[in-house]
Design an enzyme around this catalytic site. Structure first.
Site, PDB file in Angstrom:
ATOM      1  N   GLU A   3       0.866  -1.262  -0.163  1.00  0.00           N
ATOM      2  CA  GLU A   3       0.069   0.008  -0.018  1.00  0.00           C
ATOM      3  C   GLU A   3       1.003   1.266   0.005  1.00  0.00           C
ATOM      4  OE1 GLU A   3      -2.798   0.266   3.207  1.00  0.00           O
ATOM      5  OE2 GLU A   3      -3.469   2.392   2.427  1.00  0.00           O
ATOM      6  N   ARG A  20       5.056 -12.906   9.756  1.00  0.00           N
ATOM      7  CA  ARG A  20       5.797 -11.640   9.300  1.00  0.00           C
ATOM      8  C   ARG A  20       7.017 -11.709  10.070  1.00  0.00           C
ATOM      9  NH1 ARG A  20       3.623  -6.286   9.350  1.00  0.00           N
ATOM     10  NH2 ARG A  20       1.852  -6.937   8.371  1.00  0.00           N
ATOM     11  N   LYS A  53       4.262   1.072   9.825  1.00  0.00           N
ATOM     12  CA  LYS A  53       4.487   2.427   9.214  1.00  0.00           C
ATOM     13  C   LYS A  53       4.185   3.389  10.200  1.00  0.00           C
ATOM     14  CE  LYS A  53       3.317   0.282   4.868  1.00  0.00           C
ATOM     15  NZ  LYS A  53       2.199   0.110   3.928  1.00  0.00           N
TER      16      LYS A  53
HETATM   17  P1  ATP Z   1       2.347  -2.096   8.192  1.00  0.00           P
HETATM   18  O1  ATP Z   1       1.567  -2.958   9.126  1.00  0.00           O
HETATM   19  O2  ATP Z   1       3.841  -1.900   8.430  1.00  0.00           O
HETATM   20  O3  ATP Z   1       1.661  -1.039   7.592  1.00  0.00           O
HETATM   21  P2  ATP Z   1       1.581  -3.501   5.997  1.00  0.00           P
HETATM   22  O4  ATP Z   1       1.355  -4.995   6.059  1.00  0.00           O
HETATM   23  O5  ATP Z   1       0.300  -2.889   5.928  1.00  0.00           O
HETATM   24  O6  ATP Z   1       2.616  -3.070   6.912  1.00  0.00           O
HETATM   25  P3  ATP Z   1       1.728  -3.286   2.976  1.00  0.00           P
HETATM   26  O7  ATP Z   1       2.242  -2.184   2.303  1.00  0.00           O
HETATM   27  O8  ATP Z   1       0.287  -3.773   2.940  1.00  0.00           O
HETATM   28  O9  ATP Z   1       2.132  -3.162   4.547  1.00  0.00           O
HETATM   29  O10 ATP Z   1       2.835  -4.643   2.753  1.00  0.00           O
HETATM   30  C1  ATP Z   1       3.019  -5.236   1.416  1.00  0.00           C
HETATM   31  C2  ATP Z   1       3.317  -6.605   1.550  1.00  0.00           C
HETATM   32  O11 ATP Z   1       4.271  -6.606   2.519  1.00  0.00           O
HETATM   33  C3  ATP Z   1       2.072  -7.499   2.257  1.00  0.00           C
HETATM   34  O12 ATP Z   1       1.999  -8.633   1.321  1.00  0.00           O
HETATM   35  C4  ATP Z   1       2.788  -7.556   3.368  1.00  0.00           C
HETATM   36  O13 ATP Z   1       1.998  -8.749   3.817  1.00  0.00           O
HETATM   37  C5  ATP Z   1       3.984  -7.801   3.374  1.00  0.00           C
HETATM   38  N1  ATP Z   1       4.681  -7.380   4.638  1.00  0.00           N
HETATM   39  C6  ATP Z   1       4.818  -6.056   5.238  1.00  0.00           C
HETATM   40  N2  ATP Z   1       5.250  -6.285   6.453  1.00  0.00           N
HETATM   41  C7  ATP Z   1       5.706  -7.320   6.668  1.00  0.00           C
HETATM   42  C8  ATP Z   1       6.629  -8.216   7.556  1.00  0.00           C
HETATM   43  N3  ATP Z   1       7.004  -7.378   8.722  1.00  0.00           N
HETATM   44  N4  ATP Z   1       7.000  -9.408   7.234  1.00  0.00           N
HETATM   45  C9  ATP Z   1       6.808  -9.882   6.210  1.00  0.00           C
HETATM   46  N5  ATP Z   1       5.979  -9.393   5.196  1.00  0.00           N
HETATM   47  C10 ATP Z   1       5.365  -8.225   5.432  1.00  0.00           C
HETATM   48 MG    MG Z   2      -1.420  -3.188   4.517  1.00  0.00          MG
END
Ligand code: ATP
Ligand code: MG
Length: 586
Positions: free
Chosen positions: A47, A290, A300
């Site tokens: 995102e 994760r 984030k």
């Molecule tokens: P945050 O919770 O930090 O905002 P998010 O999961 O909302 O992170 P996205 O931009 O939606 O962030 O993530 C893009 C991809 O990266 C998704 O498939 C997500 O599952 C993966 N991802 C994000 N954070 C992690 C992590 N700590 N470990 C593994 N994969 C991750």
């Molecule tokens: Mg997300």
């Protein structure tokens, strides 16, 4: 890869990597063996509401790695269904980071590219009697939803006719209603044990401009609806996501099955205008744990707060776990890939030690980075049996284990800088470096003996030594043993450098302790995480291009700063120390 597998010594040496056997790759192998798919298509779906961090690197390495290994493709898709928090600045930074890591996306897409398809699919759900327009407010929806132990109640609007639903939904799109006045909801099961299936929202009204579609829309699809359909549209075979989406999988499948793009290709017509001829397919969601790392924060929201409250020097502060920060710190793409391989993939939630990330960098740089000499806490050493004008050029290997890295010229003269630490007037037990009347080897020069210590008050300002000519390279005594060897830089030739000594941003393993009654991550910032000193480096270090990594011998791995480094005014960031100094602290 499981922890029992051998660890490849070089991440960039793809051919030498062992076959990885995590459960996801096993599922894919089975799917291919049983001919459930013709090929493998994955996607990385960030995102654009912040910068990528080391957790995203895990997902990137997994998705792009699998596509590469199975001869498939991986799309980069911006999951941009929540316009209020998204920004083109993030879109650009994410593309930059993915490219820097060395990944090439097959197609670049946005969930918003499919808004018209999503809309048509929603009308189909309405016509099929499985979606309805609901007038309950957000608070009412919450009250009707029930709890883990109590079923929910039906919305009073659940039994609207198809015609009324279609008309209201079209008016939602036309902008006739205020934000939050109505939602489109799936009609599933208000008694389901899985709360995600209790008539979840599909569309909400939001009169907000979108970073990609501008003012075209005032209704936006929910993540659970948009994500699975985006996967289906792109023909993603394996949709890999983190464990918190496990409970959403039944809803993922519900939308995919009820929209059924495979048999309703007419819904894809809006993409023809784009020249996209999509092979819709039924995707499969698979969850993995994760990445969490100690001594850092990764959400984030918290990273944004660190930047906005100026607790760090921006998104690319070398202490940040963002890919931009890690890059500026001197992390290499191959070190991050190596780290991702070592932690592997599983369904077990765990906390990874920051030391593992640092060790991957050390191992990568040890194999590849050239050596240079630099002194960060200088003390003058005068070789009194050389002429004041004495000057010579020595040849040093660039890498101790890799002759192919060649040699370089290092100027030498009577006065050199050594590290303050390498001299002790009153040496502690076991000290093998220079002491009054003691001997030490100056690397590549020969053995010097300390004859005189020059002090101003209590402070040692210089040491005067004699160089034993019999111990110079090529002389009969060159192999004479002394306990210590130290590095040095010729004072006359040294270039003054700004040296930024970075360390971990937080000084406790779990800084994010607010929920456990702690003071929160702001209270655990490591005051010693950034120290700037003025040091001296040999000319061949100053001349390195920005973003080039080296080892300053006996000090650590450094990178010429991406933004501020120049040959006349060099700036080096410490990427990682030579040894883990934290392992004993925690
Ligand atoms: P945050 O919770 O930090 O905002 P998010 O999961 O909302 O992170 P996205 O931009 O939606 O962030 O993530 C893009 C991809 O990266 C998704 O498939 C997500 O599952 C993966 N991802 C994000 N954070 C992690 C992590 N700590 N470990 C593994 N994969 C991750
Ligand atoms: Mg997300």
């Amino acid at each position: 890869m499981t922890s029992a597998d051998p660890i490849p010594s070089s991440a960039s040496d793809h051919a030498a990597e062992p076959i990885r056997r995590d459960f996801i790759r096993q599922i894919i192998r089975d799917d291919l063996d049983e001919r459930r798919h013709e090929g493998v298509h994955t996607r990385f779906p960030p995102e654009p509401n912040g910068y990528l961090h080391i957790g995203h690197a895990k997902s990137l390495v997994l998705n792009f790695g699998i596509a590469e290994e199975f001869g498939g493709t991986c799309n980069l898709r911006f999951d941009d269904t929540n316009p209020a928090k998204e920004d083109p600045e993030y879109v650009e930074a994410i593309k930059d980071d993915v490219t820097w890591l060395g990944f090439h996306w097959h197609e670049l897409r946005h969930a918003s590219d499919y808004f018209e398809v999503f809309y048509l699919a929603a009308e189909k759900l309405i016509r099929d009697g499985v979606a309805f327009v609901c007038d309950l407010s957000a608070d009412e929806v919450r009250a009707y939803r029930g709890t883990l132990t109590e079923p929910g109640r039906h919305s009073p609007f659940r039994d609207r006719s198809v015609e009324e639903n279609l008309e209201l939904f079209r008016r939602m799109r036309a902008g006739e209603f205020a934000d939050g006045a109505r939602t489109l909801r799936a009609r599933i099961d208000m008694a389901s044990g899985n709360i995600n299936l209790r008539d979840p929202a599909i569309y909400r009204i939001k009169h907000v401009a979108h970073q990609n579609t501008g003012d075209a829309w005032c209704i936006y699809p929910m993540y659970d609806y948009a994500h699975c359909l985006s996967d289906a549209i792109e023909g993603i075979t394996h949709s890999l996501c983190t464990l918190e989406f496990e409970d959403h999988r039944p809803l993922y499948d519900w939308f995919v099955d009820h929209v059924d793009l495979v048999h309703h290709r007419e819904l894809l017509a809006p993409l023809d205008a784009q020249g996209w001829h999509e092979e819709a397919a039924k995707p499969r969601q698979i969850e993995f744990s994760r990445l969490n790392i100690n001594y850092t924060v990764m959400s984030k929201r918290k990273l944004i707060a660190l930047v906005q409250e100026q607790l760090v020097d921006g998104w690319d502060d070398p202490r940040m776990p963002t890919l931009q920060g890690l890059r500026r710190r001197g992390y290499t793409p191959s070190a991050l890939r190596l780290f991702a391989q070592r932690i592997g993939i599983s369904k077990q939630n765990s906390l990874t030690d920051f030391g593992l990330l640092e060790q991957a960098l050390r191992d990568d740089l040890d194999a590849h980075a050239q050596r240079r000499m630099g002194v960060i806490h200088p003390l003058k050493l005068v070789i009194s049996n050389l002429d004041e004008s004495h000057e010579e050029t020595l040849s040093f290997p660039n890498h101790p284990k890799d002759p192919e890295q060649g040699t370089r010229s290092v100027p030498f003269s009577r006065d050199v800088w050594i590290e303050q630490d390498d001299f002790a007037e009153v040496p502690p037990k076991g000290f093998h470096r220079l002491r009054p009347d003691g001997e030490v080897r100056l690397r590549g020069v020969g053995i010097v003996r300390c004859q005189e210590v020059v002090k101003e008050g209590d402070v040692v300002v210089a040491v005067h030594c004699t160089l034993d000519p019999e111990t110079r390279p090529g002389m009969p005594g060159a192999d004479r043993k002394v306990k210590g060897t130290i590095h040095w830089v010729s004072a006359r030739h040294a270039v003054a450098a700004e040296v930024r000594l970075y360390d971990r941003l937080f000084d406790v393993p779990t800084p994010d302790d607010e929920d456990d009654g702690g003071p929160g991550y702001r209270a655990h910032l490591n005051a010693a995480s950034k120290r700037i000193v003025q040091g001296w480096v040999e000319p061949a270090a100053a001349q390195l291009p920005a973003e080039h990594s080296i080892q300053f011998e006996r000090i650590g791995y450094f990178v010429a700063d991406r933004c501020d480094h120049a040959a006349q005014a060099p700036v080096f960031n410490r990427s990682v120390s030579l040894r883990d100094t934290w392992a004993t602290k925690s």
